[in-house]
Motif scaffolding. Structure first.
Motif, PDB file in Angstrom:
ATOM      1  N   ILE A  77       0.807  -1.213   0.000  1.00  0.00           N
ATOM      2  CA  ILE A  77       0.000   0.000   0.000  1.00  0.00           C
ATOM      3  C   ILE A  77       0.845   1.269   0.000  1.00  0.00           C
ATOM      4  N   ARG A  78       2.084   1.183   0.412  1.00  0.00           N
ATOM      5  CA  ARG A  78       2.961   2.362   0.421  1.00  0.00           C
ATOM      6  C   ARG A  78       3.766   2.429  -0.871  1.00  0.00           C
ATOM      7  N   GLU A  79       3.852   3.625  -1.429  1.00  0.00           N
ATOM      8  CA  GLU A  79       4.600   3.815  -2.674  1.00  0.00           C
ATOM      9  C   GLU A  79       6.057   3.388  -2.515  1.00  0.00           C
ATOM     10  N   GLY A  80       6.658   3.711  -1.388  1.00  0.00           N
ATOM     11  CA  GLY A  80       8.050   3.321  -1.145  1.00  0.00           C
ATOM     12  C   GLY A  80       8.235   1.818  -1.148  1.00  0.00           C
ATOM     13  N   ASP A  81       7.233   1.090  -0.634  1.00  0.00           N
ATOM     14  CA  ASP A  81       7.299  -0.371  -0.650  1.00  0.00           C
ATOM     15  C   ASP A  81       7.179  -0.894  -2.076  1.00  0.00           C
ATOM     16  N   ARG A  82       6.296  -0.284  -2.864  1.00  0.00           N
ATOM     17  CA  ARG A  82       6.138  -0.705  -4.257  1.00  0.00           C
ATOM     18  C   ARG A  82       7.426  -0.496  -5.041  1.00  0.00           C
ATOM     19  N   GLU A  83       8.110   0.606  -4.767  1.00  0.00           N
ATOM     20  CA  GLU A  83       9.360   0.890  -5.480  1.00  0.00           C
ATOM     21  C   GLU A  83      10.412  -0.175  -5.204  1.00  0.00           C
ATOM     22  N   LEU A  84      10.373  -0.786  -4.034  1.00  0.00           N
ATOM     23  CA  LEU A  84      11.329  -1.843  -3.703  1.00  0.00           C
ATOM     24  C   LEU A  84      11.186  -3.051  -4.622  1.00  0.00           C
ATOM     25  N   PHE A  85      10.000  -3.217  -5.195  1.00  0.00           N
ATOM     26  CA  PHE A  85       9.711  -4.389  -6.016  1.00  0.00           C
ATOM     27  C   PHE A  85       9.523  -4.052  -7.491  1.00  0.00           C
ATOM     28  N   ASP A  86       9.968  -2.869  -7.911  1.00  0.00           N
ATOM     29  CA  ASP A  86       9.840  -2.480  -9.318  1.00  0.00           C
ATOM     30  C   ASP A  86      10.432  -3.519 -10.254  1.00  0.00           C
ATOM     31  N   ASP A  87      11.564  -4.099  -9.886  1.00  0.00           N
ATOM     32  CA  ASP A  87      12.210  -5.072 -10.764  1.00  0.00           C
ATOM     33  C   ASP A  87      11.373  -6.334 -10.948  1.00  0.00           C
ATOM     34  N   LEU A  88      10.537  -6.665  -9.987  1.00  0.00           N
ATOM     35  CA  LEU A  88       9.676  -7.839 -10.107  1.00  0.00           C
ATOM     36  C   LEU A  88       8.340  -7.524 -10.764  1.00  0.00           C
ATOM     37  N   LEU A  89       7.846  -6.324 -10.520  1.00  0.00           N
ATOM     38  CA  LEU A  89       6.493  -5.993 -10.952  1.00  0.00           C
ATOM     39  C   LEU A  89       6.405  -5.474 -12.372  1.00  0.00           C
ATOM     40  N   LYS A  90       7.455  -4.848 -12.860  1.00  0.00           N
ATOM     41  CA  LYS A  90       7.434  -4.336 -14.233  1.00  0.00           C
ATOM     42  C   LYS A  90       7.910  -5.423 -15.183  1.00  0.00           C
ATOM     43  N   PRO A  91       7.164  -5.652 -16.240  1.00  0.00           N
ATOM     44  CA  PRO A  91       7.612  -6.641 -17.230  1.00  0.00           C
ATOM     45  C   PRO A  91       8.978  -6.233 -17.787  1.00  0.00           C
ATOM     46  N   HIS A  92       9.828  -7.207 -18.024  1.00  0.00           N
ATOM     47  CA  HIS A  92      11.166  -6.924 -18.559  1.00  0.00           C
ATOM     48  C   HIS A  92      11.063  -6.187 -19.882  1.00  0.00           C
ATOM     49  N   GLY A  93      11.885  -5.146 -20.036  1.00  0.00           N
ATOM     50  CA  GLY A  93      11.912  -4.386 -21.276  1.00  0.00           C
ATOM     51  C   GLY A  93      10.842  -3.321 -21.370  1.00  0.00           C
ATOM     52  N   GLN A  94      10.040  -3.149 -20.316  1.00  0.00           N
ATOM     53  CA  GLN A  94       8.973  -2.150 -20.361  1.00  0.00           C
ATOM     54  C   GLN A  94       9.069  -1.157 -19.221  1.00  0.00           C
ATOM     55  N   GLU A  95      10.287  -0.856 -18.801  1.00  0.00           N
ATOM     56  CA  GLU A  95      10.446   0.118 -17.738  1.00  0.00           C
ATOM     57  C   GLU A  95      10.202   1.496 -18.309  1.00  0.00           C
ATOM     58  N   GLN A  96       9.428   2.287 -17.585  1.00  0.00           N
ATOM     59  CA  GLN A  96       9.051   3.617 -18.046  1.00  0.00           C
ATOM     60  C   GLN A  96       9.935   4.663 -17.402  1.00  0.00           C
ATOM     61  N   SER A  97      10.344   5.623 -18.171  1.00  0.00           N
ATOM     62  CA  SER A  97      11.045   6.761 -17.596  1.00  0.00           C
ATOM     63  C   SER A  97      10.016   7.854 -17.342  1.00  0.00           C
ATOM     64  N   PRO A  98      10.285   8.757 -16.396  1.00  0.00           N
ATOM     65  CA  PRO A  98       9.309   9.797 -16.075  1.00  0.00           C
ATOM     66  C   PRO A  98       8.901  10.625 -17.283  1.00  0.00           C
ATOM     67  N   LYS A  99       9.794  10.860 -18.237  1.00  0.00           N
ATOM     68  CA  LYS A  99       9.450  11.685 -19.385  1.00  0.00           C
ATOM     69  C   LYS A  99       8.470  10.994 -20.326  1.00  0.00           C
ATOM     70  N   ASP A 100       8.393   9.638 -20.263  1.00  0.00           N
ATOM     71  CA  ASP A 100       7.430   8.911 -21.109  1.00  0.00           C
ATOM     72  C   ASP A 100       5.985   9.269 -20.768  1.00  0.00           C
ATOM     73  N   ASP A 101       5.729   9.633 -19.523  1.00  0.00           N
ATOM     74  CA  ASP A 101       4.372   9.964 -19.096  1.00  0.00           C
ATOM     75  C   ASP A 101       3.926  11.337 -19.580  1.00  0.00           C
ATOM     76  N   ASN A 102       4.863  12.174 -19.958  1.00  0.00           N
ATOM     77  CA  ASN A 102       4.541  13.565 -20.300  1.00  0.00           C
ATOM     78  C   ASN A 102       4.687  13.861 -21.782  1.00  0.00           C
ATOM     79  N   ILE A 103       4.631  12.844 -22.603  1.00  0.00           N
ATOM     80  CA  ILE A 103       4.761  13.068 -24.043  1.00  0.00           C
ATOM     81  C   ILE A 103       3.473  13.641 -24.577  1.00  0.00           C
ATOM     82  N   ALA A 104       3.574  14.800 -25.222  1.00  0.00           N
ATOM     83  CA  ALA A 104       2.382  15.460 -25.807  1.00  0.00           C
ATOM     84  C   ALA A 104       2.165  14.917 -27.207  1.00  0.00           C
ATOM     85  N   SER A 105       0.909  14.727 -27.579  1.00  0.00           N
ATOM     86  CA  SER A 105       0.637  14.230 -28.928  1.00  0.00           C
ATOM     87  C   SER A 105       0.184  15.335 -29.833  1.00  0.00           C
TER      88      SER A 105
END
Length: 79
Positions: free
Chosen positions: A51-79
């Motif tokens: 439930i805590r964001e900090g706890d989720r970050e500890l498991f990013d390597d397990l939870l994100k599918p391999h090869g699909q890690e997002q960088s912060p700038k990917d979220d702000n791409i304007a179309s």
């Protein structure tokens, strides 16, 4: 029910050992066969448990599918 100091220590040790087993299995298991369903279950259930964001970050390597890690700038791409 409040646990005694010794009961809390035992509870913590059990959690650490189970966590160590899970990580060992994920790191050393054959993901193409027996460990794959376990990994999929973990990826499905762990986000609901953490439930805590900090706890989720500890498991990013397990939870994100391999090869699909997002960088912060990917979220702000304007179309």
């Amino acid at each position: 029910m409040r646990l005694s100091k010794q009961e809390r220590a035992i509870d913590t040790r059990r959690k650490v050992l189970i966590g160590a087993l899970v990580l060992h299995r994920l790191e050393n298991g054959d993901h193409a066969s027996s460990s794959r369903p376990f990994l999929e279950w973990l990826q499905r259930e762990l986000p609901k448990f953490l439930i805590r964001e900090g706890d989720r970050e500890l498991f990013d390597d397990l939870l994100k599918p391999h090869g699909q890690e997002q960088s912060p700038k990917d979220d702000n791409i304007a179309s």
